[in-house]
Design an enzyme around this catalytic site. Structure first.
Site, PDB file in Angstrom:
ATOM      1  CE  LYS A 243      -3.968  -2.113   0.414  1.00 49.11           C
ATOM      2  NZ  LYS A 243      -5.181  -2.187  -0.349  1.00 49.11           N
TER       3      LYS A 243
ATOM      4  CE  LYS B 174     -10.795  -4.945  -2.967  1.00 45.18           C
ATOM      5  NZ  LYS B 174      -9.820  -4.003  -3.538  1.00 45.18           N
TER       6      LYS B 174
END
Length: 390
Positions: A184, A284
């Site tokens: 990230k 997702k």
């Protein structure tokens, strides 16, 4: 012929809160627990399970645990309880009528309905997915499932903002067998973090995930600087509702662009194709409103040579089953974000324990239905009934 109809006799809603093994920080915020909502659809003797997994605060999407609970209570549960649903498409239409967005809420109910149809017809979720893909006339070679996914690890931003901590984590995940490292990033935690990750990984598959935290006008040169670290791609570098700036960034950098937050529906996916914003997509199930929309995007992708991979929020093991199953299909090209339960929650704390082999694989369960896979002790330990509608 598979019977997709069912009458929903009653609905139970549980809120769960599982402590994370380590705090998980992305550009928008830090999570210390996996809070989510478990929807149980009761139909005759069948109890079917789905999960809605937004965060407590709206830093990934506009939905939160509170907003989903309110929509369930005020509107969506009333629409389906006591009603005969004709098909998976039918329940999608019912949930979407007059309801814009709210995809996490829809996914929790729709995925439970998939589980219900599996139980009713005594088939696995993989078999039901193949049946639906055949209805959509997906090419035969893309109906094949490996029966497992390769698991890639998602490495958060250390809460202590330490490069040494980042390197330590990456070394540990490589030793555990994960097939890809993703870190990230956010403004201020970017080039140096990526440089450190590449020093540890060598030529091992690596990419960054910005969770929409960068701005094209301000930061495009930054991504040119990161090209030299040979990422597989940059995941969602720009605004969560943007397509056009991502298309412009594609032309400025050598590294491919992958869309996550922006890819909210089949309609958006078609627009992405038209403007050539990205040829790598993350699916997702929560973000797009359920498994059916995932199959529609899958069909569009494989017909247009788009490379796919499966993402998670993460959900608990209950919510992971749909994307774990779908991501095992031939059209998925990169390791998924579905990870071993122990990585998130420590050993034996998940609602359904997902185990990863030493070579980084997680096997798709062949169980008929989700209920008999659930660790009932953990479900009672971390969950509480907050509503029942009949």
């Amino acid at each position: 012929m598979i019977d997709e109809s069912a009458i929903i006799d009653s609905i139970e809603l549980y809120e769960i809160k599982i402590p994370l093994k380590e705090p998980f920080q992305i550009s928008g915020g830090v999570s210390y627990f996996r809070s989510s909502l478990i929807v149980i659809l009761n139909s005759g003797h069948i109890k079917a399970y789905g999960e809605a997994a937004p965060f407590d605060e709206p830093y990934y999407s506009s939905e939160t645990i509170s907003s989903v609970k309110a929509l369930y209570h005020d509107l969506l549960f009333k629409r389906i309880v006591g009603k005969k649903i004709k098909s998976i498409e039918d329940i999608n239409d019912i949930l979407s009528l007059g309801v814009r967005g709210n995809n996490f809420a829809k996914a929790g109910i729709e995925n439970a309905y998939w589980d219900l149809i599996c139980r009713k017809n005594n088939i696995t979720m993989k078999e039901l997915i193949i049946y639906k893909l055949k209805q959509m006339k997906v090419e035969d070679r893309f109906l094949q499932s490996k029966g497992y996914i390769e698991s890639g690890v998602s490495v958060g931003i250390p809460v202590d903002n330490s490069i040494d901590t980042l390197k330590k984590w990456i070394r540990e995940y490589l030793e555990q067998g994960y097939r890809r490292i993703k870190i990230k990033v956010k403004p201020g935690w970017d080039v140096e973090a990526l440089k450190a990750a590449r020093e540890v990984t060598g030529e091992f598959p690596l990419w960054i995930d910005a969770n929409s935290s960068f701005d094209f006008d301000t930061h495009s040169e930054l991504f040119s600087q990161m090209d030299k670290y040979r990422c597989l791609f940059y995941e969602q570098p720009l605004h969560h509702d943007d397509i056009l700036d991502h298309a412009k960034l594609c032309k400025l950098v050598r590294t491919p662009i992958c869309l996550d937050e922006s890819l909210k529906s089949l309609k958006v996916a078609k627009q992405v194709l038209e403007v050539k914003a990205s040829n790598i997509w993350n699916i997702k199930i929560q973000r797009i409103g359920g498994l059916l929309e995932g199959l529609k995007i899958y069909k569009l992708a494989v017909e247009n040579d788009i490379k796919l991979w499966g993402g998670t929020m993460p959900e608990s093991g209950i919510g992971a089953i749909p994307i774990l199953t779908l991501a095992s299909f031939e059209g998925f090209k990169f390791p998924a974000d579905v990870e071993a339960s122990e990585r998130w929650y420590g050993a034996d704390n998940d609602l359904i324990e997902l185990h990863m082999s030493k070579d980084g694989k997680i096997v798709v369960p062949l169980s008929v239905g989700i209920e008999n896979m659930i660790n009932k002790y953990n479900f009672e330990k971390y969950g509480r009934l907050i509503e029942k509608v009949s």
